[in-house]
Design a protein around this motif. Sequence first.
Motif, PDB file in Angstrom:
ATOM      1  N   TYR A  36       0.899  -1.188  -0.023  1.00  0.00           N
ATOM      2  CA  TYR A  36       0.010  -0.138   0.165  1.00  0.00           C
ATOM      3  C   TYR A  36       0.895   1.278  -0.199  1.00  0.00           C
ATOM      4  O   TYR A  36       1.851   1.170   0.621  1.00  0.00           O
ATOM      5  CB  TYR A  36      -1.080  -0.034   1.113  1.00  0.00           C
ATOM      6  CG  TYR A  36      -2.222  -0.972   1.299  1.00  0.00           C
ATOM      7  CD1 TYR A  36      -2.145  -2.045   1.639  1.00  0.00           C
ATOM      8  CD2 TYR A  36      -3.390  -0.249   0.533  1.00  0.00           C
ATOM      9  CE1 TYR A  36      -3.185  -2.835   1.624  1.00  0.00           C
ATOM     10  CE2 TYR A  36      -4.664  -1.235   0.602  1.00  0.00           C
ATOM     11  CZ  TYR A  36      -4.339  -2.292   0.952  1.00  0.00           C
ATOM     12  OH  TYR A  36      -5.647  -3.325   1.180  1.00  0.00           O
ATOM     13  N   GLN A  38       0.744   5.548   1.026  1.00  0.00           N
ATOM     14  CA  GLN A  38      -0.146   6.505   1.791  1.00  0.00           C
ATOM     15  C   GLN A  38       0.437   7.519   1.582  1.00  0.00           C
ATOM     16  O   GLN A  38       1.560   8.041   2.026  1.00  0.00           O
ATOM     17  CB  GLN A  38      -0.125   5.958   3.176  1.00  0.00           C
ATOM     18  CG  GLN A  38      -1.255   7.006   4.135  1.00  0.00           C
ATOM     19  CD  GLN A  38      -1.359   6.423   5.500  1.00  0.00           C
ATOM     20  OE1 GLN A  38      -0.638   5.773   6.121  1.00  0.00           O
ATOM     21  NE2 GLN A  38      -2.515   6.917   6.072  1.00  0.00           N
ATOM     22  N   PHE A  89       3.451   0.691   2.926  1.00  0.00           N
ATOM     23  CA  PHE A  89       3.261  -0.551   3.740  1.00  0.00           C
ATOM     24  C   PHE A  89       3.373  -1.791   2.966  1.00  0.00           C
ATOM     25  O   PHE A  89       2.508  -2.059   2.017  1.00  0.00           O
ATOM     26  CB  PHE A  89       1.961  -0.171   4.501  1.00  0.00           C
ATOM     27  CG  PHE A  89       1.736   1.111   5.322  1.00  0.00           C
ATOM     28  CD1 PHE A  89       1.560   2.240   5.116  1.00  0.00           C
ATOM     29  CD2 PHE A  89       2.340   1.050   6.730  1.00  0.00           C
ATOM     30  CE1 PHE A  89       1.001   3.263   5.731  1.00  0.00           C
ATOM     31  CE2 PHE A  89       2.248   2.128   7.545  1.00  0.00           C
ATOM     32  CZ  PHE A  89       1.684   3.160   7.112  1.00  0.00           C
ATOM     33  N   THR A 104      -2.459  -7.844   8.394  1.00  0.00           N
ATOM     34  CA  THR A 104      -1.357  -7.305   9.354  1.00  0.00           C
ATOM     35  C   THR A 104      -0.380  -6.264   8.504  1.00  0.00           C
ATOM     36  O   THR A 104       0.192  -6.680   7.419  1.00  0.00           O
ATOM     37  CB  THR A 104      -0.791  -8.296   9.983  1.00  0.00           C
ATOM     38  OG1 THR A 104      -1.563  -9.239  10.400  1.00  0.00           O
ATOM     39  CG2 THR A 104       0.303  -7.768  11.159  1.00  0.00           C
ATOM     40  N   PHE A 105      -0.325  -5.224   8.946  1.00  0.00           N
ATOM     41  CA  PHE A 105       0.644  -4.319   8.469  1.00  0.00           C
ATOM     42  C   PHE A 105       1.926  -3.956   9.025  1.00  0.00           C
ATOM     43  O   PHE A 105       2.045  -4.002  10.247  1.00  0.00           O
ATOM     44  CB  PHE A 105       0.078  -2.730   8.424  1.00  0.00           C
ATOM     45  CG  PHE A 105      -1.288  -2.798   7.483  1.00  0.00           C
ATOM     46  CD1 PHE A 105      -2.477  -3.133   7.718  1.00  0.00           C
ATOM     47  CD2 PHE A 105      -0.915  -2.101   6.181  1.00  0.00           C
ATOM     48  CE1 PHE A 105      -3.547  -3.041   6.543  1.00  0.00           C
ATOM     49  CE2 PHE A 105      -2.055  -2.087   5.213  1.00  0.00           C
ATOM     50  CZ  PHE A 105      -3.104  -2.421   5.648  1.00  0.00           C
ATOM     51  N   GLY A 106       2.844  -3.622   8.312  1.00  0.00           N
ATOM     52  CA  GLY A 106       4.193  -3.067   8.699  1.00  0.00           C
ATOM     53  C   GLY A 106       3.944  -1.675   9.261  1.00  0.00           C
ATOM     54  O   GLY A 106       3.119  -1.212   9.049  1.00  0.00           O
ATOM     55  N   LYS A 107       5.111  -1.231   9.872  1.00  0.00           N
ATOM     56  CA  LYS A 107       5.192   0.076  10.398  1.00  0.00           C
ATOM     57  C   LYS A 107       5.197   1.291   9.243  1.00  0.00           C
ATOM     58  O   LYS A 107       4.843   2.296   9.668  1.00  0.00           O
ATOM     59  CB  LYS A 107       5.982   0.140  11.319  1.00  0.00           C
ATOM     60  CG  LYS A 107       5.854  -0.441  12.835  1.00  0.00           C
ATOM     61  CD  LYS A 107       6.792  -0.135  13.994  1.00  0.00           C
ATOM     62  CE  LYS A 107       6.554  -0.816  14.964  1.00  0.00           C
ATOM     63  NZ  LYS A 107       5.234  -0.451  15.740  1.00  0.00           N
TER      64      LYS A 107
END
Lengths: 115, 113
Positions: A36, A38, A89, A104-107
């Motif tokens: 993703y 952002q 992400f 579940t996303f990374g930081k």
Amino acid sequence: GESVGLHLPTLSVQEGDNSIINCAYSNSASDYFIWYKQESGKGPQFIIDIRSNMDKRQGQRVTVLLNKTVKHLSLQIAATQPGDSAVYFCAENNEVTGANSKLTFGKGITLSVRP
Amino acid sequence: DSGVTQTPKHLITATGQRVTLRCSPRSGDLSVYWYQQSLDQGLQFLIQYYNGEERAKGNILERFSAQQFPDLHSELNLSSLELGDSALYFCASSLRPSNYGYTFGSGTRLTVV
């Protein structure tokens, strides 16, 4: 426990160069991965995805590589443009059972493109 | 415009108060997800609804609750607010819970003072 992490917090690249953003995941049962983007003030925007039965997938100027052996995911952006500046992400989906699903996303990693 | 609508865009409230965040999913999507994004925690999954029923829960506090209505819009209720609840709250939707990406809204920025 399950976690998705990014190796670097920030990445600065020259306009026109290729960018590579890396991500490690810990759950070997994960079978679907997404990148993703952002931009400031906006929600995450889908870039590209890959399923665990593949090791490479290409989109327009972007390529995602999956190495299940070392549980590593990368996003390659060709000819990086100023508009690519954003936070990126990686996310994994490993709880798709019946009607359940959880990404579940990374930081996140900030990509900064120098003119 | 992603097709996922979140209101309000910004919210400032005092500690101890209660707020409601609203999400309208993309047309045709049956599943709604809520995420919290803060600087030190990234995007944290809160809860998922599918066609009106709760399907999955993440690290959602007991002070928080949500529901999905028959018209498929969803509301996230945050009560007894604390300073640490200040964050961006995102709603996402998908046609169904499966191996597909979610479409995110532009978020609600909550500031607790």
